[in-house]
Scaffold this motif. Structure first.
Motif, mmCIF file in Angstrom:
data_model
loop_
_atom_site.group_PDB
_atom_site.id
_atom_site.type_symbol
_atom_site.label_atom_id
_atom_site.label_comp_id
_atom_site.label_asym_id
_atom_site.label_seq_id
_atom_site.Cartn_x
_atom_site.Cartn_y
_atom_site.Cartn_z
ATOM 1 N N SER A 17 -45.375 170.429 40.804
ATOM 2 C CA SER A 17 -45.365 169.060 41.322
ATOM 3 C C SER A 17 -46.089 168.125 40.355
ATOM 4 O O SER A 17 -46.550 167.057 40.749
ATOM 5 N N LYS A 62 -56.872 166.788 44.077
ATOM 6 C CA LYS A 62 -56.281 165.526 44.528
ATOM 7 C C LYS A 62 -57.324 164.544 45.025
ATOM 8 O O LYS A 62 -57.001 163.418 45.402
ATOM 9 N N CYS B 13 -49.867 173.130 41.793
ATOM 10 C CA CYS B 13 -50.345 172.619 43.058
ATOM 11 C C CYS B 13 -49.116 172.184 43.844
ATOM 12 O O CYS B 13 -48.132 171.837 43.245
ATOM 13 N N THR B 14 -49.165 172.207 45.143
ATOM 14 C CA THR B 14 -48.037 171.694 45.919
ATOM 15 C C THR B 14 -48.087 170.168 45.896
ATOM 16 O O THR B 14 -49.082 169.584 45.491
ATOM 17 N N SER B 15 -47.024 169.545 46.400
ATOM 18 C CA SER B 15 -47.037 168.081 46.448
ATOM 19 C C SER B 15 -47.467 167.582 47.821
ATOM 20 O O SER B 15 -47.124 166.482 48.219
ATOM 21 N N ALA B 16 -48.224 168.395 48.557
ATOM 22 C CA ALA B 16 -48.727 167.979 49.869
ATOM 23 C C ALA B 16 -49.716 166.826 49.701
ATOM 24 O O ALA B 16 -50.331 166.678 48.655
ATOM 25 N N CYS B 17 -49.841 166.025 50.755
ATOM 26 C CA CYS B 17 -50.792 164.908 50.716
ATOM 27 C C CYS B 17 -52.209 165.450 50.499
ATOM 28 O O CYS B 17 -52.502 166.591 50.851
ATOM 29 N N ALA B 18 -53.094 164.629 49.949
ATOM 30 C CA ALA B 18 -54.488 165.031 49.793
ATOM 31 C C ALA B 18 -55.080 165.314 51.168
ATOM 32 O O ALA B 18 -54.865 164.547 52.106
ATOM 33 N N ILE B 49 -42.883 170.371 50.120
ATOM 34 C CA ILE B 49 -44.051 170.362 49.235
ATOM 35 C C ILE B 49 -44.006 171.446 48.165
ATOM 36 O O ILE B 49 -44.920 171.586 47.384
ATOM 37 N N GLN B 50 -42.914 172.242 48.145
ATOM 38 C CA GLN B 50 -42.886 173.389 47.227
ATOM 39 C C GLN B 50 -42.751 173.008 45.758
ATOM 40 O O GLN B 50 -42.998 173.812 44.878
ATOM 41 N N GLY B 51 -42.349 171.784 45.482
ATOM 42 C CA GLY B 51 -42.158 171.363 44.097
ATOM 43 C C GLY B 51 -40.691 171.082 43.841
ATOM 44 O O GLY B 51 -39.845 171.330 44.691
#
Lengths: 83, 293
Positions: A17, A62, B13-18, B49-51
């Motif tokens: 990501s 993050k 890292c995943t693209s999940a919110c902080a 969120i997996q990318g």
């Protein structure tokens, strides 16, 4: 091309990501004097960006601030990133 | 105390919110399951969120399926592994929308068939990745984008529905208590048959609180009695440590509601409804634990 190769399969890759550290507004700064190495920050980090040595991986952190908020010794402070 | 393995199965890292408690929950689920497993993910936050293709952050096999099909797909997988004589664990990791609303028929079917798999529902009490629309799991009084004045109906009792299928093991957990979650996943995977774990996953953008309070919010949910941690093995209820302590002296419910933007301006009737519901659930579970119900 085999069928398996033609299927839309994603491969495990680091940084899939992008470098999520660029999202950060506040950076965790650890005060090693106050830290008693309990490891709660590493346990509660959603992205596992804190390793066993309790070093923060700033390339991917993050900056959510859970580590600073949950630290029982208040050894982590969130400092604004300078642009 | 059980040692939690240091291996990570989610690559940075995943693209999940902080501050996302979905990834926090998934970290411990994967640690407990180990590498010999398959994750079945219906449409939910975890599927986005997996990318970006052709890369993924997940270092375990993940099968992304349609919203309603997760448990059905897992049933087939479980049967295939069994026929091949393999001990690979099949785990469904679904959000509350894919469990409480859309996926409930396949969930019920798989539990009725006695499929050997583990179903984990991480519950952020709304459709998170599409923009926080109400789900059957949203509590009364909570504002979502489709209930701007607060939801009128109460939260669906998913655990009651699953318990009615008499599974060999079911439990509730919370992302704020990773050790408790780890132990429950490990225990569930040691049992054959359909297992269910319902995990409360506080969502910073959806519940409207700042990202560093994710864990605090989960702890408050348990301490105020809004979320009760327990296990049900062969019908026998055991209330887990944190909830047992909370039941003796619960914090006032307002402490959980006040920091969340979704409960801003909640009316007294909705607060009373939430309170009554929480007390009723606690009383019922205590009676069940004693064996008088």
């Amino acid at each position: 091309m085999t069928t398996r190769m033609r299927l839309a399969i994603s491969r495990p890759t680091k940084g899939s990501s992008g470098k999520t550290g660029s999202w950060r507004v506040f950076r965790p700064v650890v005060d090693k004097e106050k830290c008693n190495a309990c490891g709660i920050c590493a346990m509660l980090c959603p992205e596992a960006a804190i390793d066993e040595e309790l070093e923060v991986d700033l390339e991917y952190c993050k900056g959510c601030g859970i580590c600073a908020h949950e630290c029982p010794k208040s050894a982590i402070s969130m400092k604004r990133e300078e642009k | 105390m059980t040692e939690i393995p240091t291996e990570e199965y989610i690559l940075k890292c995943t693209s999940a919110c902080a501050g996302c408690s979905d990834t926090l929950t998934l970290r411990y689920v994967l640690k407990a399951a180990g590498p010999d497993m398959v994750l079945v993910v219906p449409a939910c936050c975890t599927s986005v969120i997996q990318g970006a293709y052709p890369n993924t952050a997940m270092n375990v096999p993940v099968y992304n399926v349609a919203f309603a099909a997760a448990a059905a797909c897992a049933s087939g997988m479980s049967a295939a592994f069994q026929a091949a004589g393999r001990k690979t664990r099949v785990i469904v990791y679904a959000g509350d929308g894919g469990t409480v609303d859309i996926g409930i028929q396949s969930l019920s079917g798989a539990f009725e068939r006695g499929t050997d798999f583990l179903y984990i529902c991480y519950d952020n009490e709304a459709y998170g990745n599409t923009g926080m629309q109400r789900s059957g799991s949203t509590p009364a009084g909570a504002r979502t984008t489709t209930t701007p004045a607060g939801k009128v109906q109460t939260k669906k009792d998913l655990d009651g529905i699953v318990a009615a299928h008499n599974p060999p093991y079911m439990a509730t957990a919370c992302a704020a208590y990773p050790r408790d979650l780890f132990k429950k996943v490990e225990k569930a995977l040691s049992i054959r048959g359909p297992k269910f774990i319902h995990v409360l996953a506080p969502c910073p953008p959806g519940w409207r609180f700042s990202s560093e309070k994710s864990v605090e919010m989960g702890k408050l949910a348990v301490k105020t009695g809004m979320w009760i941690l327990y296990e049900r093995e062969q019908g026998k209820v055991t209330i887990s440590g944190p909830s047992k302590a909370a039941m003796i002296k619960p914090l006032p419910l307002e402490e959980y509601l006040a920091p969340q933007g979704r409960f801003k301006g909640i009316d007294a009737a909705s607060v009373a409804l939430l309170k009554a519901q929480a007390e009723k659930t606690a009383k019922r579970l205590l009676r069940e634990e004693e064996g008088t119900c």
